[in-house]
Design an enzyme around this catalytic site. Sequence first.
Site, PDB file in Angstrom:
ATOM      1  N   ILE A  61       5.890  -1.566   2.402  1.00  0.00           N
ATOM      2  CA  ILE A  61       6.061  -1.572   3.927  1.00  0.00           C
ATOM      3  C   ILE A  61       4.693  -1.958   4.316  1.00  0.00           C
ATOM      4  O   ILE A  61       3.586  -1.543   4.048  1.00  0.00           O
ATOM      5  CB  ILE A  61       6.665  -0.172   4.312  1.00  0.00           C
ATOM      6  CG1 ILE A  61       6.818  -0.355   5.683  1.00  0.00           C
ATOM      7  CG2 ILE A  61       5.792   0.915   3.809  1.00  0.00           C
ATOM      8  CD1 ILE A  61       7.533   1.154   6.307  1.00  0.00           C
ATOM      9  N   SER A  62       4.705  -2.910   5.263  1.00  0.00           N
ATOM     10  CA  SER A  62       3.255  -3.437   5.852  1.00  0.00           C
ATOM     11  C   SER A  62       2.908  -2.139   6.701  1.00  0.00           C
ATOM     12  O   SER A  62       3.622  -1.328   7.221  1.00  0.00           O
ATOM     13  CB  SER A  62       3.497  -4.499   6.684  1.00  0.00           C
ATOM     14  OG  SER A  62       4.239  -5.493   6.090  1.00  0.00           O
ATOM     15  N   ALA A  63       1.445  -2.045   6.809  1.00  0.00           N
ATOM     16  CA  ALA A  63       0.623  -1.278   7.482  1.00  0.00           C
ATOM     17  C   ALA A  63       1.279  -1.165   8.969  1.00  0.00           C
ATOM     18  O   ALA A  63       1.520  -2.502   9.550  1.00  0.00           O
ATOM     19  CB  ALA A  63      -0.923  -1.507   7.477  1.00  0.00           C
TER      20      ALA A  63
END
Length: 226
Positions: A61-63
């Site tokens: 999951i992206s930052a």
Amino acid sequence: MANFSQQRAALVKQLISEGIIRSDKVKNALMRVPREDFVPSNYREWAYVDSPLPIGHGQTISAPHMVALMTELLDPEPGDIVLEVGTGSGYQAAVLAEIVAKNSSLKRGHVYTVERIPELAEFAKENLRRTNYIDYVTVVVGDGTKGYLGAAPYDKIIVTAAAPSIPQPLIEQLKPSGRMIIPVGDLYYQRLLVVSKRTDGLLDVREDTWCVFVPLIGEYGWRSQY
Ligand code: SAM
């Protein structure tokens, strides 16, 4: 016991002070979508650290700062029909749905999101169901480098995996005056591109920040991860 609402508010405040969140719509969307419900249960307590987190199958999951930045650059509007390539956890799709559909009293938009790994598509659907975004997001299993003809053309397209170049089907499935955000580069570093399709069909491309994404694997992407 972690107080997720307080942690979420603190992170949003930090992203505003860093100049990453610039609009009320992105601020409100990040305040409303519970990131802790989109990470695997053993990572919940890290949900508001500004970092990517593993979601299984070698994916992340992206930052939060990257989700905020890409959403600002995409500039989604209520009523927009959006295509996301790279569903992952479903978090970015929920943030977009919050802006284009869920919180809109105008024409209701919709988010279509394509994921190549069936188990992650199921993970995302479950997360979107639990958080009540599932009515505004359609999760499709497939090769998103080919776009999704089922709902094309799109007002906005966002690609959340690293492409070697802009996939031609995505250019074709973007409406005139539409906008696409896509990381393009090699397997190690990419540049976030802001692509605007002119009414004559030509593209204006602006380079934004450097970034690091997992590879976009498919017919118009990388052929394999290594
Ligand atoms: N947007 C996601 C989120 O909110 O959790 C994070 C995306 S993750 C950085 C990249 C995702 O792209 C992975 O789940 C990966 O399986 C997916 N992916 C890679 N190539 C793809 C393709 N050709 N079509 C669809 N999904 C792809």
